[in-house]
Motif scaffolding. Structure first.
Motif, PDB file in Angstrom:
ATOM      1  N   MET A  83       0.832  -1.205   0.000  1.00 34.52           N
ATOM      2  CA  MET A  83       0.000   0.000   0.000  1.00 34.52           C
ATOM      3  C   MET A  83       0.865   1.253   0.000  1.00 34.52           C
ATOM      4  O   MET A  83       0.549   2.251  -0.652  1.00 34.52           O
ATOM      5  N   ASP A  84       1.966   1.202   0.730  1.00 38.11           N
ATOM      6  CA  ASP A  84       2.886   2.339   0.768  1.00 38.11           C
ATOM      7  C   ASP A  84       3.524   2.578  -0.605  1.00 38.11           C
ATOM      8  O   ASP A  84       3.849   3.710  -0.960  1.00 38.11           O
ATOM      9  N   VAL A  89      -2.321   5.815  -3.311  1.00 33.97           N
ATOM     10  CA  VAL A  89      -2.638   5.864  -1.887  1.00 33.97           C
ATOM     11  C   VAL A  89      -2.026   7.122  -1.273  1.00 33.97           C
ATOM     12  O   VAL A  89      -0.838   7.388  -1.440  1.00 33.97           O
ATOM     13  N   VAL A  90      -2.849   7.886  -0.541  1.00 30.62           N
ATOM     14  CA  VAL A  90      -2.355   9.114   0.106  1.00 30.62           C
ATOM     15  C   VAL A  90      -2.506   9.070   1.624  1.00 30.62           C
ATOM     16  O   VAL A  90      -2.012   9.966   2.314  1.00 30.62           O
ATOM     17  N   GLY A  91      -3.181   8.063   2.157  1.00 28.26           N
ATOM     18  CA  GLY A  91      -3.344   7.959   3.601  1.00 28.26           C
ATOM     19  C   GLY A  91      -3.594   6.523   4.016  1.00 28.26           C
ATOM     20  O   GLY A  91      -4.283   5.780   3.309  1.00 28.26           O
ATOM     21  N   ILE A  92      -3.013   6.118   5.160  1.00 32.97           N
ATOM     22  CA  ILE A  92      -3.186   4.758   5.673  1.00 32.97           C
ATOM     23  C   ILE A  92      -3.316   4.830   7.189  1.00 32.97           C
ATOM     24  O   ILE A  92      -2.446   5.387   7.864  1.00 32.97           O
ATOM     25  N   GLY A  93      -4.386   4.269   7.726  1.00 33.01           N
ATOM     26  CA  GLY A  93      -4.557   4.155   9.168  1.00 33.01           C
ATOM     27  C   GLY A  93      -4.778   2.702   9.547  1.00 33.01           C
ATOM     28  O   GLY A  93      -5.507   1.982   8.848  1.00 33.01           O
ATOM     29  N   SER A  94      -4.149   2.238  10.633  1.00 30.91           N
ATOM     30  CA  SER A  94      -4.297   0.847  11.050  1.00 30.91           C
ATOM     31  C   SER A  94      -5.253   0.733  12.235  1.00 30.91           C
ATOM     32  O   SER A  94      -5.297   1.618  13.098  1.00 30.91           O
ATOM     33  N   VAL A 116      -7.774   3.034   4.121  1.00 39.02           N
ATOM     34  CA  VAL A 116      -6.873   3.567   3.093  1.00 39.02           C
ATOM     35  C   VAL A 116      -7.589   4.649   2.298  1.00 39.02           C
ATOM     36  O   VAL A 116      -8.702   4.444   1.812  1.00 39.02           O
ATOM     37  N   ARG A 117      -6.933   5.797   2.172  1.00 35.11           N
ATOM     38  CA  ARG A 117      -7.473   6.906   1.387  1.00 35.11           C
ATOM     39  C   ARG A 117      -6.697   7.012   0.082  1.00 35.11           C
ATOM     40  O   ARG A 117      -5.475   6.954   0.067  1.00 35.11           O
ATOM     41  N   HIS A 118      -7.446   7.174  -1.020  1.00 36.04           N
ATOM     42  CA  HIS A 118      -6.818   7.329  -2.331  1.00 36.04           C
ATOM     43  C   HIS A 118      -6.842   8.786  -2.775  1.00 36.04           C
ATOM     44  O   HIS A 118      -7.598   9.611  -2.236  1.00 36.04           O
ATOM     45  N   ALA A 119      -6.004   9.096  -3.761  1.00 36.04           N
ATOM     46  CA  ALA A 119      -5.845  10.479  -4.208  1.00 36.04           C
ATOM     47  C   ALA A 119      -7.150  11.057  -4.740  1.00 36.04           C
ATOM     48  O   ALA A 119      -7.355  12.275  -4.685  1.00 36.04           O
ATOM     49  N   ASP A 120      -8.039  10.224  -5.253  1.00 35.39           N
ATOM     50  CA  ASP A 120      -9.316  10.723  -5.767  1.00 35.39           C
ATOM     51  C   ASP A 120     -10.348  10.945  -4.663  1.00 35.39           C
ATOM     52  O   ASP A 120     -11.495  11.286  -4.944  1.00 35.39           O
ATOM     53  N   GLY A 121      -9.962  10.737  -3.416  1.00 36.47           N
ATOM     54  CA  GLY A 121     -10.862  10.946  -2.288  1.00 36.47           C
ATOM     55  C   GLY A 121     -11.594   9.699  -1.831  1.00 36.47           C
ATOM     56  O   GLY A 121     -12.205   9.701  -0.756  1.00 36.47           O
ATOM     57  N   SER A 122     -11.561   8.650  -2.626  1.00 36.52           N
ATOM     58  CA  SER A 122     -12.258   7.421  -2.248  1.00 36.52           C
ATOM     59  C   SER A 122     -11.535   6.719  -1.101  1.00 36.52           C
ATOM     60  O   SER A 122     -10.346   6.955  -0.854  1.00 36.52           O
ATOM     61  N   ALA A 123     -12.274   5.855  -0.402  1.00 39.12           N
ATOM     62  CA  ALA A 123     -11.716   5.157   0.757  1.00 39.12           C
ATOM     63  C   ALA A 123     -11.950   3.659   0.625  1.00 39.12           C
ATOM     64  O   ALA A 123     -12.976   3.215   0.087  1.00 39.12           O
ATOM     65  N   VAL A 124     -10.974   2.898   1.120  1.00 37.92           N
ATOM     66  CA  VAL A 124     -11.072   1.443   1.114  1.00 37.92           C
ATOM     67  C   VAL A 124     -10.783   0.937   2.523  1.00 37.92           C
ATOM     68  O   VAL A 124      -9.780   1.323   3.135  1.00 37.92           O
ATOM     69  N   VAL A 125     -11.668   0.115   3.036  1.00 38.24           N
ATOM     70  CA  VAL A 125     -11.461  -0.550   4.320  1.00 38.24           C
ATOM     71  C   VAL A 125     -10.904  -1.940   4.010  1.00 38.24           C
ATOM     72  O   VAL A 125     -11.452  -2.664   3.181  1.00 38.24           O
ATOM     73  N   VAL A 126      -9.794  -2.286   4.670  1.00 39.00           N
ATOM     74  CA  VAL A 126      -9.056  -3.496   4.315  1.00 39.00           C
ATOM     75  C   VAL A 126      -8.939  -4.431   5.510  1.00 39.00           C
ATOM     76  O   VAL A 126      -8.585  -4.005   6.616  1.00 39.00           O
ATOM     77  N   ASP A 127      -9.236  -5.700   5.264  1.00 32.54           N
ATOM     78  CA  ASP A 127      -8.901  -6.770   6.196  1.00 32.54           C
ATOM     79  C   ASP A 127      -7.885  -7.676   5.522  1.00 32.54           C
ATOM     80  O   ASP A 127      -8.013  -7.979   4.323  1.00 32.54           O
ATOM     81  N   VAL A 128      -6.882  -8.097   6.272  1.00 38.02           N
ATOM     82  CA  VAL A 128      -5.824  -8.952   5.741  1.00 38.02           C
ATOM     83  C   VAL A 128      -5.919 -10.313   6.408  1.00 38.02           C
ATOM     84  O   VAL A 128      -5.806 -10.417   7.635  1.00 38.02           O
ATOM     85  N   ARG A 129      -6.122 -11.335   5.600  1.00 38.49           N
ATOM     86  CA  ARG A 129      -6.202 -12.700   6.132  1.00 38.49           C
ATOM     87  C   ARG A 129      -5.879 -13.672   4.999  1.00 38.49           C
ATOM     88  O   ARG A 129      -6.440 -13.568   3.909  1.00 38.49           O
TER      89      ARG A 129
END
Length: 250
Positions: A83-84, A89-94, A116-129
């Motif tokens: 993601m980095d 991607v312009v923002g990441i919070g855990s 996760v925030r993208h440059a277009d303003g959209s947001a994605v909530v992520v689960d990793v498994r």
């Protein structure tokens, strides 16, 4: 997986709790949180390690945000690394918040791994498994989270193990992610040299002493001003063809 019949994922009982920098832990209806900048909030769970535990939590310094982002496993760390590396991607919070809902019998809650925030303003909530480690209870929580995110206008993704070759390449480049690796004069020379595609080491030597050009070249590959051959196909090496991103001869 279908959501249990008792789950009212659109109802007023759906709430979200997060750490407010001023007021501490706050809990609000989900509908009141859709514009929240959850990429910037503190985690709702602490990242700590205890002897004998099987997970591997820690903190990763993200070039995207200029601050540390937590992870609770090596797989989460790997996904955080990718993601980095993603230029959109312009923002990441855990562990950004708890989602609360009622399953018809009792209250349930789930803390997604990343916001996760993208440059277009959209947001994605992520689960990793990992695919092979999803229990029925996990699958239910992921599906409810997907539905709740849709109510908020966010996308939801459940991510498993990434491509091994891509991860190895990005992990190498991440060593040079810090802006201190960028030297303007060397970078300008590298852009001139790699305006025409050529092997990585040949170009680095053409631009100057490889001890000074390689760290800058790897940083330019990290920020994707330079492009290498398909990084999912082979590991970066001396003969990898590299050129300025955006086309040949630019």
């Amino acid at each position: 997986m279908a959501v249990p019949a008792g789950v009212d994922h659109a109802g007023p009982c759906v709430e979200l709790s997060y750490v407010d920098a001023v007021h501490g832990l706050r809990r609000c209806p989900l509908r009141d949180c859709v514009t929240g900048r959850f990429e910037d909030v503190a985690p709702v769970r602490t990242f700590r390690w205890s002897r004998g535990e099987r997970h591997f939590p820690g903190w990763y310094w993200a070039a995207t945000t200029g601050r540390h982002v937590g992870f609770e496993s090596w797989l989460e760390r790997d996904r955080l690394l990718l993601m980095d590396f993603d230029p959109s991607v312009v923002g990441i919070g855990s562990q950004p918040f708890w989602l609360h809902w009622h399953d018809g019998e009792r209250e349930r809650r789930h803390a997604p791994d990343y916001f996760v925030r993208h440059a277009d303003g959209s947001a994605v909530v992520v689960d990793v498994r990992a695919d092979g480690r999803i229990e029925p209870r996990d699958a239910e929580a992921f599906e409810v989270t997907r539905l709740l995110c849709a109510q908020a206008g966010w996308r939801f993704e459940r991510l498993g193990a990434p491509d091994a070759v891509l991860l190895a390449n990005v992990r190498w480049l991440s060593r040079y992610r810090h802006p201190r690796c960028l030297h303007d004069l060397v970078a300008a020379r590298l852009r001139e040299v790699f305006a025409i595609p050529r092997p990585l080491m040949v170009g680095a030597d053409t631009a100057g002493d490889r001890l000074s050009t390689l760290p800058v070249l790897f940083h330019l590959l990290w920020i994707q001003e330079m492009t290498a051959a398909d990084m999912t196909a082979e590991l970066l090496g001396p003969r990898t063809i590299v050129h300025v991103a955006g086309g040949v001869g630019r």
